[in-house]
Design a protein around this motif. Structure first.
Motif, PDB file in Angstrom:
ATOM      1  N   LEU A   1       5.728  -0.172  -3.760  1.00  0.00           N
ATOM      2  CA  LEU A   1       6.483  -1.290  -4.331  1.00  0.00           C
ATOM      3  C   LEU A   1       7.860  -1.499  -3.692  1.00  0.00           C
ATOM      4  O   LEU A   1       8.619  -2.344  -4.143  1.00  0.00           O
ATOM      5  CB  LEU A   1       6.664  -1.080  -5.838  1.00  0.00           C
ATOM      6  N   SER A   2       8.173  -0.758  -2.637  1.00  0.00           N
ATOM      7  CA  SER A   2       9.518  -0.849  -2.065  1.00  0.00           C
ATOM      8  C   SER A   2       9.852  -2.263  -1.591  1.00  0.00           C
ATOM      9  O   SER A   2      10.967  -2.750  -1.799  1.00  0.00           O
ATOM     10  CB  SER A   2       9.683   0.156  -0.914  1.00  0.00           C
ATOM     11  N   VAL A   3       8.899  -2.936  -0.974  1.00  0.00           N
ATOM     12  CA  VAL A   3       9.154  -4.297  -0.481  1.00  0.00           C
ATOM     13  C   VAL A   3       9.045  -5.318  -1.608  1.00  0.00           C
ATOM     14  O   VAL A   3       9.828  -6.279  -1.663  1.00  0.00           O
ATOM     15  CB  VAL A   3       8.196  -4.652   0.672  1.00  0.00           C
ATOM     16  N   VAL A   4       8.107  -5.112  -2.514  1.00  0.00           N
ATOM     17  CA  VAL A   4       7.942  -6.035  -3.646  1.00  0.00           C
ATOM     18  C   VAL A   4       9.218  -6.097  -4.483  1.00  0.00           C
ATOM     19  O   VAL A   4       9.639  -7.168  -4.928  1.00  0.00           O
ATOM     20  CB  VAL A   4       6.727  -5.621  -4.520  1.00  0.00           C
TER      21      VAL A   4
ATOM     22  N   LEU B   1       1.758  -3.155   6.055  1.00  0.00           N
ATOM     23  CA  LEU B   1       0.854  -2.579   5.053  1.00  0.00           C
ATOM     24  C   LEU B   1       1.539  -1.575   4.129  1.00  0.00           C
ATOM     25  O   LEU B   1       1.417  -1.655   2.914  1.00  0.00           O
ATOM     26  CB  LEU B   1      -0.324  -1.887   5.756  1.00  0.00           C
ATOM     27  N   LYS B   2       2.260  -0.625   4.723  1.00  0.00           N
ATOM     28  CA  LYS B   2       2.857   0.479   3.958  1.00  0.00           C
ATOM     29  C   LYS B   2       4.149   0.055   3.266  1.00  0.00           C
ATOM     30  O   LYS B   2       4.957  -0.653   3.851  1.00  0.00           O
ATOM     31  CB  LYS B   2       3.142   1.661   4.881  1.00  0.00           C
ATOM     32  N   ALA B   3       4.296   0.551   2.026  1.00  0.00           N
ATOM     33  CA  ALA B   3       5.504   0.203   1.267  1.00  0.00           C
ATOM     34  C   ALA B   3       5.973   1.378   0.415  1.00  0.00           C
ATOM     35  O   ALA B   3       6.110   1.277  -0.807  1.00  0.00           O
ATOM     36  CB  ALA B   3       5.251  -1.022   0.408  1.00  0.00           C
TER      37      ALA B   3
ATOM     38  N   ILE C   1       0.851  -1.198   0.000  1.00  0.00           N
ATOM     39  CA  ILE C   1       0.000   0.000   0.000  1.00  0.00           C
ATOM     40  C   ILE C   1       0.884   1.245   0.000  1.00  0.00           C
ATOM     41  O   ILE C   1       1.798   1.348   0.827  1.00  0.00           O
ATOM     42  CB  ILE C   1      -0.943   0.001   1.209  1.00  0.00           C
ATOM     43  N   ASN C   2       0.613   2.170  -0.911  1.00  0.00           N
ATOM     44  CA  ASN C   2       1.436   3.379  -0.946  1.00  0.00           C
ATOM     45  C   ASN C   2       0.989   4.378   0.118  1.00  0.00           C
ATOM     46  O   ASN C   2      -0.072   4.216   0.743  1.00  0.00           O
ATOM     47  CB  ASN C   2       1.458   4.010  -2.345  1.00  0.00           C
TER      48      ASN C   2
END
Length: 280
Positions: free
Chosen positions: A217-220, A210-212, A190-191
């Motif tokens: 997409l930082s974790v993906v 939740l937050k990325a 989630i951005n």
């Protein structure tokens, strides 16, 4: 007060606080207090509550009216075929995430002996459900939260498979492990803007799950890059992602040597889970 009157009280409080599921929630909370199933409660509506039970119910209603999720109030949530302990240190398991387990089971059989890696395990619900269904396999599960690892370890013990899954408190980009047959994950996606618009009940959940980042997409990105090194050739990477990110994520996978097998839609027909194979 009897159960019927108590439910009426609960319904009124929750409805006035904009809880859409006010009736169901009141019934679940009262059933919990009365140590009955919801069905038993509904055929015993004339049963009286003593002061202790009534006060307990009012405290639970007070928590729910503030949008605290039922799963955190009860400290448990059903996922796949099993119950898992949860609290506000882990994401609440969701039905759409069961797609990951379902897809793994389609690609394996009961006697399969595979090595699984679960990145961002939270409660452990994904990896533990898989190992319960594929008892000849073993798993490793990572999470950056020590508290999440503690809950996941407890869930493994509850399901008597603590010797089948190793839990590691580490960030995915720092992990050095062996080669895996499968990597599974429900990463944060989630951005920042979307996070600020989430309903209050979701904000009870750990923001780290939740937050990325700005684009979500930082974790993906870390997941894909790390999976490229950790997977065997022809190993599978199966993970959940936001529907609006699907094209970007597919392009990232292709650039990093993955073949896209398919994208699975959830029960609302929203693209949700990507099944990919490492081919390079």
């Amino acid at each position: 007060m009897n159960c019927l009157e108590t439910l009426s009280y609960g319904n009124s409080i929750l409805k006035s606080n904009n809880i859409d599921s006010y009736k169901l929630d009141s019934e679940l909370l009262l059933a919990n207090v009365m140590k009955m199933s919801r069905e038993e409660l509904l055929i015993n509506l004339q049963e009286q509550l003593d002061r202790i039970k009534l006060n307990k119910f009012k405290k639970l209603i007070d928590r729910r009216k503030r949008k605290e999720p039922i799963a955190y109030i009860f400290k448990k949530k059903e996922f796949w075929k099993f119950n898992f302990a949860v609290d506000n240190n882990v994401l609440i398991p969701r039905p759409e995430t069961e797609l990951i387990v379902e897809e793994v089971l389609k690609l394996t059989n009961f006697k399969s002996s595979k090595h699984f890696l679960d990145i961002g395990t939270g409660s452990g619900c994904i990896i533990l459900s898989i190992i319960k269904e594929r008892p000849s396999s073993i798993g490793t599960a990572l999470d950056i939260s020590k508290k999440a690892i503690k809950i996941a370890t407890s869930n493994a013990k509850m399901h008597h498979i603590q010797n089948k899954v190793k839990f590691v408190n580490i960030s995915v980009d720092k992990y050095l492990g062996s080669k895996y047959d499968f990597i599974v994950s429900n990463p944060p996606y989630i951005n920042s803007i979307e996070y600020n618009r989430l309903e209050m009940n979701v904000k009870f959940e750990p923001h780290v799950a939740l937050k990325a980042g700005v684009d979500g997409l930082s974790v993906v990105k870390k997941l894909i890059l790390k999976s490229k090194n950790l997977l065997k050739i022809n190993g599978k990477l199966i993970f959940e992602v936001g529907s609006k990110q699907m094209i970007q994520v597919i392009n990232l996978l292709k650039k990093n040597g993955f073949y896209i097998n398919r994208v699975c839609k959830d029960f609302q027909s929203i693209p949700r889970v990507i099944i990919s194979t490492k081919i390079i």
